[in-house]
Scaffold this motif. Structure first.
Motif, short mmCIF file in Angstrom:
data_model
loop_
_atom_site.label_atom_id
_atom_site.label_comp_id
_atom_site.label_asym_id
_atom_site.label_seq_id
_atom_site.Cartn_x
_atom_site.Cartn_y
_atom_site.Cartn_z
N LEU A 115 0.82 -1.20 0.00
CA LEU A 115 0.00 0.00 0.00
C LEU A 115 0.86 1.26 0.00
O LEU A 115 2.05 1.21 0.34
N PRO A 116 0.31 2.41 -0.37
CA PRO A 116 1.12 3.62 -0.59
C PRO A 116 1.92 4.07 0.62
O PRO A 116 3.05 4.55 0.48
N ALA A 117 1.36 3.96 1.83
CA ALA A 117 2.05 4.48 3.02
C ALA A 117 2.94 3.44 3.68
O ALA A 117 3.43 3.66 4.79
N GLY A 118 3.16 2.31 3.01
CA GLY A 118 4.05 1.29 3.56
C GLY A 118 3.35 0.10 4.18
O GLY A 118 4.02 -0.85 4.59
N GLY A 119 2.04 0.14 4.28
CA GLY A 119 1.33 -1.01 4.81
C GLY A 119 1.40 -2.19 3.85
O GLY A 119 1.43 -2.02 2.64
N ILE A 120 1.44 -3.39 4.41
CA ILE A 120 1.55 -4.60 3.59
C ILE A 120 0.45 -5.57 4.01
O ILE A 120 0.34 -5.94 5.19
N VAL A 121 -0.35 -5.98 3.03
CA VAL A 121 -1.42 -6.96 3.25
C VAL A 121 -1.02 -8.24 2.53
O VAL A 121 -0.58 -8.20 1.37
N THR A 122 -1.15 -9.36 3.21
CA THR A 122 -0.84 -10.65 2.59
C THR A 122 -2.05 -11.56 2.68
O THR A 122 -2.71 -11.64 3.71
N PHE A 123 -2.35 -12.19 1.55
CA PHE A 123 -3.38 -13.23 1.49
C PHE A 123 -2.66 -14.56 1.35
O PHE A 123 -2.25 -14.96 0.25
#
Length: 441
Positions: A115-123
């Protein structure tokens, strides 16, 4: 002495009158604002404004505004099959082909979304995670027994809404929703994605220079076709809807003028000697314009069914009353000398009306008709939303879905541009037809 006493009495009387008038004006100056304040106070509580303010959700307002100038990319995981789908605004016509994705999504056994602000989502195969900058790692193992989420803190911030079966995390980067069956990430991006070409178009992703080069090389027809038949933005349908809106206003306005002109002669005092006919015609005008166009729209829709023609008839009926009243007033103010001059040379009544009356009232009538045409262009948008025609129908459909507010912005901008255009056109036409001036002076 007697004259001095009379003068003093007169002066005293005038002074008393002036003081009385001043007192009345002073009372009115205080009483009128007080009455307005009392009414506004009554309205404030009668409409339960405090409760409305309490129910207001600023977050919904911010989301709506943000949706108007940005778009959402949906990354959706089926928690049962582990399949991942990516689509613009979650629509099939904006879906990425299998195995393809935007550059911030890395597909694989574990799908990684940056994500733009550095967040990371993993599925992952079994676990969903969201590493939130400044907060920590949120994990979930969705299954039949619920979302099964764990958080780095016991006390959840207000932007996390969690229950057994559903977790919603809303940040400036996007929104992640986890349920038993589905995990879905919304990522906001600036602009109106796919406005020109959809993902299946060979011209999607090309720069302006390359598209122009292709057009010059002989692909202009294909480029225009891909743009015009864009399945997401439906530019062709929108253009036709704008045409229907103008057509409703045109048919309604000029149809009303044609119907109202002969009736105006029957309502004018100097052309209709019979009081009964004058009064009946005037009451007919009052009836037509006394009922709002929206009410006529609903009534006529029941009679003729939905469609642009119903909207045009609603405008025609309403404007027949308004235009007829103004026409009759213009006819009552004509100069009788021209009519008498024509009568003296043996002109028949129809000829007297044609050459002695119509030239006098034509500038006023044209000016009013063009003004009504301009105004009805705006009204046709609302009427079209009810009758199922014009840009009003598309605008209503976009509002009802409450997901593609950038389309709402698109339609509103087009309506404003249409009104600007009609304002300019009616002004130019008035100058050309009435004064013969084609310029702006």
């Amino acid at each position: 002495m007697s004259m001095m006493a009379d003068t003093q009495l007169t002066s005293q009387g005038l002074k008393d009158q002036a003081e009385g008038l001043f007192r009345r004006k002073k009372m009115m100056a205080f009483a009128l604002p007080a009455l307005v304040l009392i009414y506004l106070t009554y309205a404030f509580f009668a409409f339960d404004v405090p409760a409305l303010i309490a129910k207001a959700d600023p977050e919904n307002g911010r989301t709506l505004v943000r949706d108007s100038y940005s778009y959402k990319t949906h990354v959706t995981r089926d928690n049962q099959s582990a399949e991942v789908e990516i689509a613009i605004e979650g629509e099939r016509k904006g879906e990425y082909a299998p195995g393809t994705s935007p550059d911030w999504v890395e597909l694989g056994e574990t799908t990684v979304i940056t994500l733009p602000a550095g967040g990371i989502v993993t599925f992952g195969p079994e676990e969903i995670s969201y590493d939130i900058p400044g907060y920590g790692l949120v994990t979930a193992r969705p299954g039949n027994d619920g979302a099964n989420a764990t958080f780095p803190t016991d006390e959840l911030p207000e932007w996390i809404n969690a229950s057994k079966n559903r977790v919603a995390i809303t940040t400036d980067e996007g929104r992640l929703t986890i349920t038993r069956r589905k995990s879905e990430l919304f990522r906001y991006s600036m602009g109106w994605e796919l406005f020109f070409f959809t993902l299946d178009s060979p011209y999607h992703g090309m720069g302006v220079g390359e598209v122009l080069s292709r057009a010059v090389s002989g692909e202009a027809g294909e480029i225009l076709d891909d743009f015009w038949n864009n399945a997401m933005w439906r530019h062709g349908d929108v253009a036709w809807a704008l045409f229907e809106t103008v057509l409703m206003a045109f048919l309604g306005t000029f149809g009303a003028a044609i119907v109202a002109l002969p009736l105006a002669f029957m309502a004018a005092r100097n052309f209709s000697p019979f009081v009964v006919i004058r009064q009946v015609t005037r009451r007919l005008f009052d009836f037509f314009r006394g009922v709002d166009a929206l009410i006529w729209t609903i009534v006529l829709a029941r009679a003729f069914g939905p469609g642009p023609l119903t909207g045009a008839l609603a405008i025609l009926v309403t404007d027949t009353g308004s235009v007829g009243k103004m026409f009759s007033e213009a006819l009552e103010n004509v100069d009788g000398k021209q009519i008498e001059g024509l009568q003296s040379v043996g002109a028949k009544p129809v000829q007297r009306y044609r050459f002695g009356v119509i030239p006098q009232v034509t500038p006023v009538l044209l000016s009013q008709i063009l003004y009504f045409f301009e105004s009805n262009t705006r009204s046709a948008t609302i009427i079209g939303a009810i009758t199922g025609g014009g840009i009003g129908l598309l605008l209503t459909q976009a509002m009802i879905t409450q997901k593609d507010w950038e389309e709402v912005s698109y339609y509103i901008i087009l309506v404003i541009l249409l009104v600007f255009t009609m304002d300019w056109f009616s002004g130019w036409l008035r100058r050309k037809l009435i004064t013969g001036d084609e310029g702006g002076h």
